[in-house]
Enzyme design. Sequence first.
Site, short mmCIF file in Angstrom:
data_model
loop_
_atom_site.label_atom_id
_atom_site.label_comp_id
_atom_site.label_asym_id
_atom_site.label_seq_id
_atom_site.Cartn_x
_atom_site.Cartn_y
_atom_site.Cartn_z
N GLU A 258 -2.89 0.91 -18.02
CA GLU A 258 -3.45 0.62 -16.69
C GLU A 258 -4.50 -0.45 -16.92
O GLU A 258 -5.55 -0.19 -17.52
CB GLU A 258 -4.03 1.91 -16.10
CG GLU A 258 -4.48 1.78 -14.66
CD GLU A 258 -5.97 1.66 -14.55
OE1 GLU A 258 -6.44 0.51 -14.35
OE2 GLU A 258 -6.66 2.67 -14.68
N CYS A 297 -11.18 -0.30 -11.28
CA CYS A 297 -9.90 -0.98 -11.46
C CYS A 297 -9.15 -1.11 -10.15
O CYS A 297 -8.24 -1.95 -10.02
CB CYS A 297 -9.04 -0.22 -12.47
SG CYS A 297 -8.74 1.50 -12.02
#
Length: 676
Positions: A258, A297
Site C-alpha cells: 500500500e 495515505c
Amino acid sequence: MTVQNISSFAAGQWIAPGAGARNIASAITGDVIATAGNDALDVQAMLDYARNVGGPNLRKLTFHDRARMLKALAMHLREHRQAMYDLSFDTGATQSDHMIDIDGGIGTMLVFASKGRKEMPDSHVYLDGEIEQLSRNGTFLGQHICTPLQGVAIHINAFNFPVWGMLEKLAPTLLAGVPAIVKPATNSCYVTELCVKLMIDSGILPAGAVQLVSGGLGDMLDHLTCQDAVAFTGSADTALKLRSNPLILQNNTRFTSEADSLNASLLGPDAIPGTPEFDLFVKEVSREMTTKAGQKCTAIRRIIAPQNSVEALIEALSARLSKTVIGDPRLETTRMGALVSGGQKRDVLEKAALIGTEAERVFGDPDNFTVDGADAEKGAFVPPMLFHCADPDNAQRVHDTEAFGPVSTVMGYRDVDHAIALANKGQGSLVTSCITHDPTVAREVAIGAGAFHGRIYFNNRDSMKESTGHGSPLPHMVHGGPGRAGGGEELGGIRGVKHYMQRTAIQGSPDILSAIGDKWVPGAAEITEEAHPFTRKFGELSIGETLHTAPRTVTMDDIEHFANFTGDTFYAHMDEEAARRNPFFPGRVAHGYLLLSFAAGMFVEPNEGPVLANTGLDGLRFMKPVSAGDSIKVRLTVKKKTKRNDEYGEVRWHVTLTNQDDELVAEYELLTMNAY
C-alpha cells in the site's frame, strides 16, 4: 529530559537498543526523546521462533478461538489507550488524530473478531465457495478450502499511524492463524512499542504470535520462503526495492503493498455553490488536508471541480482553512499539529515547491504562519497549502508528486469524462471520492474510474450524516489500489484474512469432503440415532446425524384450506385451466410454503427440549411441483454446528423434501439454536 530506550521483542525476549541505534526527536520541540534500533538482532532466530512456536500455537486454535483472542486483545488495549494517547502527542498528532489511530485500530480488531465469529467456522479449515459436482452421480466432488500459511507474516508499517497501521494488518493475520513480525517506522515506533508491550503483558497472545522490530530489519527478507508473507505500507520506491528482493522473487513470497497515492476528490457538476453537496465538499477537503497534518495515505491530494466553480471553491476552502488552529497538539484548541519530524517537513516543502512549478499557491505560506504554544522553527510545523493548477491536462507534477502533508491542488474540468480522465492521471490511487446528488454522474464515475482506484467514496445530502469520510479505510471494505497505490489489498473483511492462507482445491468423495470441512456434504454417510435429534443437546449431536420421516399425502382440501387461511389464492393453486396454461405446472399445485409447513410438522419434536429457537432458513429452492394426491417425505440432517457461547450453539440442518417417486421437491437449510 529522559531519553526513552525503545526495545525490540524478539524470540520471546525484550532487547534494548544497541549498535546502529538512532535518535528520535519530538515533532513538537525537536528535542531527542527516544532511541531505537539494534543491528545485532538474530533475524533467523526470530523467524524460527515464529514458524516453530508461534505458528503451531495459533494453528491449534480454531477461527473462533482466534476471534475471541482478538476481541480480548482489543478490550485490553481499550482499557489502556490513555497511555498511548499521552505518548502519541510527540508524533505531532492531536487528540482527534489519536482517536483515528488508536481507537480506529482497536475498532478494526473488534470488527475482525466479530466477522471471524459470524463468517468463519469454529474449526481449522475455511471453506471457500460451494461444492462442485464433478461426476454424474455425485460420488466425486470438489471443494476449495483455505488453510493458514505455515510461515510468518512480516509487517512493515508507515510512521503516520503507529497503532492502526499495525493492528489493521495484525488482526486478519492472527485470525488466519499466522504469526507476525511487526516493523514500525522508527520515527513513531515508541507508540507501537507501548502497544505491543500491552498486548504481550496481557497474557492473551500465545507464545510466538507477535514479535517487534524497533529499528531496521537487517537481512530478514533474505530468509523468507513460499510460506511467508510481506505486507508493506510506505513509498512506492521503497516498495519496489523490497519486492525486488531476489529471494522474494525466487520463492514467490507473497508481497502486498500500500504505497503512494495521488487521491482525488471530484465535485459533481450538480454540486454548485449553495447546494448541500458544495458545502459538504469544502468540509471534506479541508478535513482531509488537515487531519494528521495531511499525513494520511488516503488524504485528498487533487481537487477536481467544474471549471465554473473553481473560483468559488478556492474562496470557500481558503476561508475554512484559515480557521485551522496550528499548534502544540496537546492544546485543546489545536486543530492541526506537526508533521512527524524535521526530515518530513523538509520533504513536504520540497515536494510543494515542485508542485508549485505547475500550479499557483493560493493559500498557505510556509514562511509566514502562526503556531500556538510551540516554536514553529524547532517543531515540524507547516501550514495547510492549497494550489491551483490552471492547465491540468498538460501538467505532470500535480499528478505524480505527493507532498505527504497538508498540501492539495485544485484543478478544473469541462465535463464528467474530463473529470474522470484527470482522476485517472494519478495512475492508481487508494481512494477517489465524488460528491454528487446525481446517480447518473455516480454511475459514470464508477464505470470510468473504477479500474484506477481501490475505493470510490460517494457522498451527498442523503448519506452525509452517517458517512465515515473520504479518508477512512474501513475493515469491512478493501484498502488498497492499483498502479502507484501499490497493487495490493488489505482489510476487506474475510478477504483480508485469506491473504494469509493458501487456497487448495480438494477433490474426493462426499465422506472425504465432509471430514475435511467438518460439514456434512449430501451423499456422505448418514448417522441414525434412536432418539429424535431435537431431543439431543448441541454437544450430543453429530455431523451427519439424520432423521427420515414417514410420508404425508397432500390433498386438494389441504391446498384450498391453506389458500383461504393465508389469503394466497394465486391462480396456480386455485384455477385448474389457468395453471395448465403455465409452462411450469401440470395443473393446480400445492403452495411451496404449504410444503414447508407440512415438513416442519413432520420432523418437529413438539415437547420442551434442547431446541431453543428456529432462527431462519437459507438457500430455499423448489425443484418440482406437488399436486393433490402426491405424497412428500422429509430428510433432516445435521450439516454443521457452531458454538455461540457456553449456553447454546447454532445447528445448521440440511432439509430435503422428496415425493412418492423419490424425486427432489424442495431443499433448504434450517437454522436452530440448541442448548449446549
